[in-house]
Structure formats: structure tokens, C-alpha cells
Motif scaffolding. Structure first.
Motif, PDB file in Angstrom:
ATOM      1  N   MET A   1     -45.340  12.549 -25.017  1.00  0.00           N
ATOM      2  CA  MET A   1     -45.134  11.950 -23.528  1.00  0.00           C
ATOM      3  C   MET A   1     -46.127  11.463 -22.739  1.00  0.00           C
ATOM      4  SD  MET A   1     -42.755  13.948 -20.505  1.00  0.00           S
ATOM      5  CE  MET A   1     -41.458  13.955 -21.091  1.00  0.00           C
ATOM      6  N   SER A   2     -46.325  10.437 -22.104  1.00  0.00           N
ATOM      7  CA  SER A   2     -47.445   9.881 -21.159  1.00  0.00           C
ATOM      8  C   SER A   2     -47.411  10.596 -19.849  1.00  0.00           C
ATOM      9  CB  SER A   2     -47.339   8.464 -21.177  1.00  0.00           C
ATOM     10  OG  SER A   2     -46.295   8.257 -20.319  1.00  0.00           O
ATOM     11  N   LYS A   3     -48.408  10.700 -19.319  1.00  0.00           N
ATOM     12  CA  LYS A   3     -48.607  11.225 -18.163  1.00  0.00           C
ATOM     13  C   LYS A   3     -47.671  10.406 -16.898  1.00  0.00           C
ATOM     14  CE  LYS A   3     -51.733  12.418 -14.186  1.00  0.00           C
ATOM     15  NZ  LYS A   3     -53.044  12.305 -13.547  1.00  0.00           N
ATOM     16  N   ALA A   4     -47.598   9.212 -17.115  1.00  0.00           N
ATOM     17  CA  ALA A   4     -46.547   8.361 -16.359  1.00  0.00           C
ATOM     18  C   ALA A   4     -45.146   9.100 -16.503  1.00  0.00           C
ATOM     19  CB  ALA A   4     -46.602   7.009 -16.604  1.00  0.00           C
ATOM     20  N   GLN A   5     -44.788   8.906 -17.713  1.00  0.00           N
ATOM     21  CA  GLN A   5     -43.400   9.456 -18.040  1.00  0.00           C
ATOM     22  C   GLN A   5     -43.145  10.889 -17.518  1.00  0.00           C
ATOM     23  OE1 GLN A   5     -43.362   8.947 -22.223  1.00  0.00           O
ATOM     24  NE2 GLN A   5     -41.097   8.272 -22.087  1.00  0.00           N
ATOM     25  N   PHE A   6     -44.266  11.821 -17.514  1.00  0.00           N
ATOM     26  CA  PHE A   6     -43.988  13.034 -17.125  1.00  0.00           C
ATOM     27  C   PHE A   6     -43.742  12.985 -15.565  1.00  0.00           C
ATOM     28  CE2 PHE A   6     -45.923  16.669 -15.284  1.00  0.00           C
ATOM     29  CZ  PHE A   6     -45.269  17.664 -15.755  1.00  0.00           C
ATOM     30  N   LEU A   7     -44.573  12.463 -15.012  1.00  0.00           N
ATOM     31  CA  LEU A   7     -44.503  12.450 -13.536  1.00  0.00           C
ATOM     32  C   LEU A   7     -43.278  11.773 -13.042  1.00  0.00           C
ATOM     33  CD1 LEU A   7     -48.372  11.599 -12.545  1.00  0.00           C
ATOM     34  CD2 LEU A   7     -46.954  13.764 -12.620  1.00  0.00           C
ATOM     35  N   ALA A   8     -42.710  10.955 -13.746  1.00  0.00           N
ATOM     36  CA  ALA A   8     -41.343  10.060 -13.398  1.00  0.00           C
ATOM     37  C   ALA A   8     -40.396  11.028 -13.288  1.00  0.00           C
ATOM     38  CB  ALA A   8     -41.267   8.754 -14.439  1.00  0.00           C
ATOM     39  N   GLU A   9     -40.552  11.845 -14.542  1.00  0.00           N
ATOM     40  CA  GLU A   9     -39.297  12.736 -15.029  1.00  0.00           C
ATOM     41  C   GLU A   9     -39.567  14.160 -13.851  1.00  0.00           C
ATOM     42  OE1 GLU A   9     -39.135  13.770 -18.672  1.00  0.00           O
ATOM     43  OE2 GLU A   9     -38.906  11.745 -19.286  1.00  0.00           O
ATOM     44  N   ARG A  10     -40.696  14.457 -13.714  1.00  0.00           N
ATOM     45  CA  ARG A  10     -40.875  15.882 -13.136  1.00  0.00           C
ATOM     46  C   ARG A  10     -41.204  15.995 -11.718  1.00  0.00           C
ATOM     47  NH1 ARG A  10     -40.147  19.739 -17.436  1.00  0.00           N
ATOM     48  NH2 ARG A  10     -39.325  18.532 -18.951  1.00  0.00           N
ATOM     49  N   GLN A  11     -42.063  14.987 -11.276  1.00  0.00           N
ATOM     50  CA  GLN A  11     -42.525  15.124  -9.776  1.00  0.00           C
ATOM     51  C   GLN A  11     -41.543  14.470  -9.019  1.00  0.00           C
ATOM     52  OE1 GLN A  11     -45.889  12.451  -9.489  1.00  0.00           O
ATOM     53  NE2 GLN A  11     -46.646  13.410  -7.405  1.00  0.00           N
ATOM     54  N   ARG A  12     -41.313  15.336  -7.908  1.00  0.00           N
ATOM     55  CA  ARG A  12     -40.351  15.226  -6.822  1.00  0.00           C
ATOM     56  C   ARG A  12     -40.789  14.375  -5.565  1.00  0.00           C
ATOM     57  NH1 ARG A  12     -38.307  21.532  -6.377  1.00  0.00           N
ATOM     58  NH2 ARG A  12     -37.316  21.576  -8.450  1.00  0.00           N
ATOM     59  N   PRO A  13     -40.108  13.727  -4.723  1.00  0.00           N
ATOM     60  CA  PRO A  13     -40.422  12.974  -3.795  1.00  0.00           C
ATOM     61  C   PRO A  13     -41.352  13.774  -2.529  1.00  0.00           C
ATOM     62  CG  PRO A  13     -38.391  12.289  -4.128  1.00  0.00           C
ATOM     63  CD  PRO A  13     -38.502  13.702  -5.123  1.00  0.00           C
ATOM     64  N   GLY A  14     -42.634  13.484  -2.214  1.00  0.00           N
ATOM     65  CA  GLY A  14     -43.315  14.145  -1.211  1.00  0.00           C
ATOM     66  C   GLY A  14     -44.103  15.079  -1.991  1.00  0.00           C
ATOM     67  N   GLU A  15     -44.510  15.225  -3.275  1.00  0.00           N
ATOM     68  CA  GLU A  15     -45.282  15.867  -4.013  1.00  0.00           C
ATOM     69  C   GLU A  15     -46.486  15.098  -4.681  1.00  0.00           C
ATOM     70  OE1 GLU A  15     -42.307  19.499  -6.062  1.00  0.00           O
ATOM     71  OE2 GLU A  15     -42.911  17.810  -7.153  1.00  0.00           O
ATOM     72  N   ILE A  16     -47.533  15.941  -4.907  1.00  0.00           N
ATOM     73  CA  ILE A  16     -48.893  15.379  -5.417  1.00  0.00           C
ATOM     74  C   ILE A  16     -49.047  16.385  -6.733  1.00  0.00           C
ATOM     75  CG2 ILE A  16     -51.149  14.889  -5.149  1.00  0.00           C
ATOM     76  CD1 ILE A  16     -50.176  14.971  -1.870  1.00  0.00           C
ATOM     77  N   PHE A  33     -47.837  21.427  -8.429  1.00  0.00           N
ATOM     78  CA  PHE A  33     -47.665  20.216  -7.617  1.00  0.00           C
ATOM     79  C   PHE A  33     -47.843  20.705  -6.086  1.00  0.00           C
ATOM     80  CE2 PHE A  33     -44.858  19.659 -11.301  1.00  0.00           C
ATOM     81  CZ  PHE A  33     -45.062  18.390 -11.475  1.00  0.00           C
ATOM     82  N   LEU A  34     -48.439  19.863  -5.536  1.00  0.00           N
ATOM     83  CA  LEU A  34     -48.886  20.225  -4.052  1.00  0.00           C
ATOM     84  C   LEU A  34     -47.731  19.322  -3.243  1.00  0.00           C
ATOM     85  CD1 LEU A  34     -50.917  21.142  -1.608  1.00  0.00           C
ATOM     86  CD2 LEU A  34     -52.111  18.808  -2.069  1.00  0.00           C
ATOM     87  N   LEU A  35     -47.197  20.238  -2.087  1.00  0.00           N
ATOM     88  CA  LEU A  35     -46.025  19.355  -1.347  1.00  0.00           C
ATOM     89  C   LEU A  35     -47.113  18.834  -0.272  1.00  0.00           C
ATOM     90  CD1 LEU A  35     -44.545  21.682  -3.070  1.00  0.00           C
ATOM     91  CD2 LEU A  35     -43.110  21.866  -1.016  1.00  0.00           C
ATOM     92  N   GLU A  36     -46.533  17.624   0.197  1.00  0.00           N
ATOM     93  CA  GLU A  36     -47.183  16.881   1.298  1.00  0.00           C
ATOM     94  C   GLU A  36     -47.131  17.258   2.697  1.00  0.00           C
ATOM     95  OE1 GLU A  36     -47.601  12.422  -0.472  1.00  0.00           O
ATOM     96  OE2 GLU A  36     -45.637  12.700   0.633  1.00  0.00           O
ATOM     97  N   ALA A  37     -46.105  18.243   2.620  1.00  0.00           N
ATOM     98  CA  ALA A  37     -45.765  18.808   4.208  1.00  0.00           C
ATOM     99  C   ALA A  37     -47.129  19.564   4.768  1.00  0.00           C
ATOM    100  CB  ALA A  37     -44.730  19.764   4.127  1.00  0.00           C
ATOM    101  N   LYS A  38     -47.197  19.472   6.049  1.00  0.00           N
ATOM    102  CA  LYS A  38     -48.366  20.186   6.641  1.00  0.00           C
ATOM    103  C   LYS A  38     -47.734  21.030   7.843  1.00  0.00           C
ATOM    104  CE  LYS A  38     -51.780  16.952   4.743  1.00  0.00           C
ATOM    105  NZ  LYS A  38     -52.665  15.843   5.311  1.00  0.00           N
TER     106      LYS A  38
END
Length: 124
Positions: A1-16, A33-38
């Protein structure tokens, strides 16, 4: 699985995506994953932990903070941030990370520092 595929499947909105943490002592490896909220203000340790939970995450541990400093430093102010770890020698203190210098130290839990939240995804 490519990194792009992994992130498309696993990364949630607002995460880095921050990277991979290797498990120790039989613990599983996991993605961080780092959450964008501060938070809007500096917080003491107890309030930082409550804030992190309120945005769906947790404070990072010391190892995770090192990874965040190495891989995602640009998402932090050059200031001190709370970790989730208490100081083993003194219950009145918890570990903090400088995102200016990279140093880790302990701060009094009643002190006011910045906070960020992370999410962990186990690799099983």
C-alpha cells in the motif's frame, strides 16, 4: 500500500500524519496522528489532559513528542508543550517538550504550558 493510499484510508479530517512509533517490550507498533486543534490559552497539566480528551485525542508521551519535533516541528510554536507523562521522581511534576530547542524537562503540574493532542492507530 502506498503512503497516499494509507493516508486516504486512515487519516481523519483535521489530522496531520506524524509517523511510526515502534512498540517496546512486546507492545504493538503504531501510527501517530497530530490533531490540528489547539487550545486558546496556556493550561496546567490536568486541564491539558481534559482538553486533549475533549477534542478526541490524548497528550503525546515523551517518545511521541520527540517524533513530533523531528517530523512536524512546523506545526508547533517555539515554546514548551505538556506530555502525558508524570515525572517518576516527583508527583507534582510532568514532562514537557520545547519545540524551540528540542529539550525535554519537567514542569510543575500547576504551571501553564501549551498543549497538543494526538491519536494513535495500532498496527496489528
Amino acid at each position: 500500500m502506498s503512503k497516499a493510499q494509507f493516508l486516504a484510508e486512515r487519516q481523519r479530517p483535521g489530522e496531520i500524519y506524524a509517523g511510526l512509533i515502534l512498540g517496546k517490550n512486546g507492545q504493538p507498533d503504531y501510527h501517530l496522528f497530530l490533531l490540528e486543534a489547539k487550545p486558546k490559552a496556556l493550561l496546567d497539566w490536568a486541564d491539558s489532559k481534559k482538553w486533549a480528551a475533549s477534542v478526541g485525542g490524548e497528550l503525546p508521551n515523551r517518545c511521541e513528542q520527540s517524533l513530533l519535533f523531528a517530523n512536524r516541528q512546523e506545526h508547533f510554536e517555539k515554546d514548551w508543550y505538556w506530555s502525558s507523562e508524570q515525572n517518576a521522581r516527583n508527583d507534582d511534576y510532568a514532562w514537557v517538550q520545547s519545540f524551540g530547542s528540542g529539550l525535554q524537562s519537567s514542569g510543575r503540574k500547576s504551571g501553564k504550558y501549551r498543549a497538543r493532542a494526538v491519536r494513535r492507530e495500532l498496527i496489528i
